[in-house]
Design a protein around this motif. Structure first.
Motif, PDB file in Angstrom:
ATOM      1  N   ARG A   1       0.832  -1.206   0.000  1.00  0.00           N
ATOM      2  CA  ARG A   1       0.000   0.000   0.000  1.00  0.00           C
ATOM      3  C   ARG A   1       0.864   1.253   0.000  1.00  0.00           C
ATOM      4  NH1 ARG A   1      -1.811   0.633   4.837  1.00  0.00           N
ATOM      5  NH2 ARG A   1      -3.060  -1.269   4.835  1.00  0.00           N
ATOM      6  N   ASN A   2       1.891   1.260   0.837  1.00  0.00           N
ATOM      7  CA  ASN A   2       2.782   2.425   0.908  1.00  0.00           C
ATOM      8  C   ASN A   2       3.452   2.678  -0.441  1.00  0.00           C
ATOM      9  OD1 ASN A   2       4.141   4.563   2.344  1.00  0.00           O
ATOM     10  ND2 ASN A   2       5.971   3.285   2.234  1.00  0.00           N
ATOM     11  N   GLU A   3       3.934   1.617  -1.073  1.00  0.00           N
ATOM     12  CA  GLU A   3       4.598   1.766  -2.370  1.00  0.00           C
ATOM     13  C   GLU A   3       3.629   2.285  -3.429  1.00  0.00           C
ATOM     14  OE1 GLU A   3       6.576  -1.063  -5.779  1.00  0.00           O
ATOM     15  OE2 GLU A   3       6.753  -1.700  -3.701  1.00  0.00           O
ATOM     16  N   LEU A   4       2.424   1.718  -3.478  1.00  0.00           N
ATOM     17  CA  LEU A   4       1.464   2.115  -4.507  1.00  0.00           C
ATOM     18  C   LEU A   4       0.871   3.500  -4.257  1.00  0.00           C
ATOM     19  CD1 LEU A   4      -0.330  -1.292  -5.119  1.00  0.00           C
ATOM     20  CD2 LEU A   4       1.278  -0.114  -6.637  1.00  0.00           C
ATOM     21  N   ASP A   5       0.568   3.801  -3.007  1.00  0.00           N
ATOM     22  CA  ASP A   5      -0.032   5.102  -2.706  1.00  0.00           C
ATOM     23  C   ASP A   5       0.955   6.251  -2.861  1.00  0.00           C
ATOM     24  OD1 ASP A   5      -2.450   3.907  -2.194  1.00  0.00           O
ATOM     25  OD2 ASP A   5      -2.345   4.114  -0.016  1.00  0.00           O
ATOM     26  N   ASN A   6       2.252   5.959  -2.754  1.00  0.00           N
ATOM     27  CA  ASN A   6       3.250   7.028  -2.844  1.00  0.00           C
ATOM     28  C   ASN A   6       4.009   7.035  -4.166  1.00  0.00           C
ATOM     29  OD1 ASN A   6       3.115   8.457  -0.233  1.00  0.00           O
ATOM     30  ND2 ASN A   6       3.447   6.402   0.546  1.00  0.00           N
ATOM     31  N   ARG A   7       3.575   6.234  -5.107  1.00  0.00           N
ATOM     32  CA  ARG A   7       4.228   6.234  -6.418  1.00  0.00           C
ATOM     33  C   ARG A   7       3.919   7.551  -7.125  1.00  0.00           C
ATOM     34  NH1 ARG A   7      -0.647   4.065  -6.957  1.00  0.00           N
ATOM     35  NH2 ARG A   7      -1.776   4.204  -8.911  1.00  0.00           N
ATOM     36  N   ALA A   8       4.830   7.958  -7.977  1.00  0.00           N
ATOM     37  CA  ALA A   8       4.624   9.190  -8.740  1.00  0.00           C
ATOM     38  C   ALA A   8       3.626   8.915  -9.870  1.00  0.00           C
ATOM     39  CB  ALA A   8       5.938   9.685  -9.314  1.00  0.00           C
ATOM     40  N   VAL A   9       2.673   9.803 -10.044  1.00  0.00           N
ATOM     41  CA  VAL A   9       1.696   9.695 -11.127  1.00  0.00           C
ATOM     42  C   VAL A   9       1.718  10.990 -11.921  1.00  0.00           C
ATOM     43  CG1 VAL A   9       0.183   8.056  -9.951  1.00  0.00           C
ATOM     44  CG2 VAL A   9      -0.193  10.495  -9.636  1.00  0.00           C
ATOM     45  N   LYS A  10       1.359  10.861 -13.170  1.00  0.00           N
ATOM     46  CA  LYS A  10       1.359  12.013 -14.052  1.00  0.00           C
ATOM     47  C   LYS A  10      -0.023  12.657 -14.069  1.00  0.00           C
ATOM     48  CE  LYS A  10       3.929  12.938 -18.070  1.00  0.00           C
ATOM     49  NZ  LYS A  10       4.719  12.577 -19.151  1.00  0.00           N
TER      50      LYS A  10
ATOM     51  N   SER B   1       6.723  19.743 -11.025  1.00  0.00           N
ATOM     52  CA  SER B   1       6.226  18.701 -10.117  1.00  0.00           C
ATOM     53  C   SER B   1       6.419  19.095  -8.663  1.00  0.00           C
ATOM     54  CB  SER B   1       6.927  17.370 -10.396  1.00  0.00           C
ATOM     55  OG  SER B   1       6.611  16.910 -11.674  1.00  0.00           O
ATOM     56  N   LYS B   2       7.615  19.581  -8.353  1.00  0.00           N
ATOM     57  CA  LYS B   2       7.921  19.960  -6.976  1.00  0.00           C
ATOM     58  C   LYS B   2       7.039  21.131  -6.515  1.00  0.00           C
ATOM     59  CE  LYS B   2      11.875  21.122  -4.079  1.00  0.00           C
ATOM     60  NZ  LYS B   2      13.314  21.388  -4.069  1.00  0.00           N
ATOM     61  N   ILE B   3       6.900  22.156  -7.368  1.00  0.00           N
ATOM     62  CA  ILE B   3       6.089  23.326  -7.022  1.00  0.00           C
ATOM     63  C   ILE B   3       4.620  22.946  -6.869  1.00  0.00           C
ATOM     64  CG2 ILE B   3       5.241  25.562  -7.892  1.00  0.00           C
ATOM     65  CD1 ILE B   3       8.115  25.720  -6.931  1.00  0.00           C
ATOM     66  N   PHE B   4       4.111  22.165  -7.824  1.00  0.00           N
ATOM     67  CA  PHE B   4       2.696  21.770  -7.776  1.00  0.00           C
ATOM     68  C   PHE B   4       2.414  20.928  -6.535  1.00  0.00           C
ATOM     69  CE2 PHE B   4      -0.727  18.754  -9.015  1.00  0.00           C
ATOM     70  CZ  PHE B   4      -1.759  19.662  -9.054  1.00  0.00           C
ATOM     71  N   GLN B   5       3.300  19.989  -6.229  1.00  0.00           N
ATOM     72  CA  GLN B   5       3.110  19.136  -5.060  1.00  0.00           C
ATOM     73  C   GLN B   5       3.105  19.972  -3.776  1.00  0.00           C
ATOM     74  OE1 GLN B   5       6.203  16.210  -4.426  1.00  0.00           O
ATOM     75  NE2 GLN B   5       4.759  14.831  -3.446  1.00  0.00           N
ATOM     76  N   ALA B   6       4.050  20.891  -3.643  1.00  0.00           N
ATOM     77  CA  ALA B   6       4.121  21.743  -2.445  1.00  0.00           C
ATOM     78  C   ALA B   6       2.880  22.632  -2.339  1.00  0.00           C
ATOM     79  CB  ALA B   6       5.381  22.601  -2.484  1.00  0.00           C
ATOM     80  N   ALA B   7       2.459  23.210  -3.470  1.00  0.00           N
ATOM     81  CA  ALA B   7       1.278  24.083  -3.455  1.00  0.00           C
ATOM     82  C   ALA B   7       0.012  23.308  -3.120  1.00  0.00           C
ATOM     83  CB  ALA B   7       1.125  24.783  -4.802  1.00  0.00           C
ATOM     84  N   LEU B   8      -0.126  22.120  -3.677  1.00  0.00           N
ATOM     85  CA  LEU B   8      -1.316  21.314  -3.421  1.00  0.00           C
ATOM     86  C   LEU B   8      -1.366  20.859  -1.968  1.00  0.00           C
ATOM     87  CD1 LEU B   8      -3.811  20.202  -4.802  1.00  0.00           C
ATOM     88  CD2 LEU B   8      -2.478  18.213  -5.507  1.00  0.00           C
ATOM     89  N   MET B   9      -0.223  20.462  -1.428  1.00  0.00           N
ATOM     90  CA  MET B   9      -0.186  20.057  -0.017  1.00  0.00           C
ATOM     91  C   MET B   9      -0.515  21.248   0.889  1.00  0.00           C
ATOM     92  SD  MET B   9       3.034  17.423  -0.159  1.00  0.00           S
ATOM     93  CE  MET B   9       3.059  16.969   1.552  1.00  0.00           C
ATOM     94  N   ASP B  10       0.005  22.427   0.552  1.00  0.00           N
ATOM     95  CA  ASP B  10      -0.294  23.636   1.321  1.00  0.00           C
ATOM     96  C   ASP B  10      -1.791  23.952   1.241  1.00  0.00           C
ATOM     97  OD1 ASP B  10       0.479  26.026   2.833  1.00  0.00           O
ATOM     98  OD2 ASP B  10      -0.016  27.103   0.985  1.00  0.00           O
TER      99      ASP B  10
END
Length: 137
Positions: A89-98, A119-128
């Motif tokens: 579950r950890n591997e699949l839920d944390n895999r990178a997706v496009k 990717s880095k900016i979008f991920q940080a913004a979405l988490m924020d």
């Protein structure tokens, strides 16, 4: 750590081994030789359990004596296969997706000129935006 072990039936074929799990209908696999079949069976079992949990299905208890299908080819081998569902579950839920996103051309040009990692900016913004520090399990 949670561990599940189910018996798999390894059925010889002309090109390798077909694999099925009597306790988990639909969980099947194949390998070109016995070693490959074991590896593929483990992967199939992990994905099958992951899918069942994601769908909210009840995970059946592993039987002590598997019921071999009467149509199974002679020469079959019964072998236990073990997986660690939390690792899968950890591997699949944390895999990178496009994912695609749309931004104005001028903004894209400015970002590319500065070497922005989208990717880095979008991920940080979405988490924020969602108020999370890391993936909630």
């Amino acid at each position: 750590m949670r561990k599940l072990t189910y018996f798999a039936v390894f059925e010889p074929t002309e090109t390798g081994y077909s694999v099925y799990f009597p306790d988990l209908p639909g969980c099947v696999s194949f390998g070109e030789d016995f070693e490959d079949a074991q590896k593929q069976a483990s992967e199939a079992l992990g994905l099958h359990i992951y899918g069942m949990e994601k769908d909210g299905d009840e995970i059946p208890a592993p039987s002590k004596t598997p019921q071999v299908d009467p149509e199974t080819a002679s020469g079959y081998i019964i072998s236990p296969v073990t997986v660690f569902p939390n690792l899968v579950r950890n591997e699949l839920d944390n895999r990178a997706v496009k994912t695609n996103l749309t931004i104005p051309a001028w903004l894209k040009e400015m970002a590319e000129a500065q070497g922005v990692n989208y990717s880095k900016i979008f991920q940080a913004a979405l988490m924020d935006y969602l108020g999370v520090n890391q993936k909630n399990n």
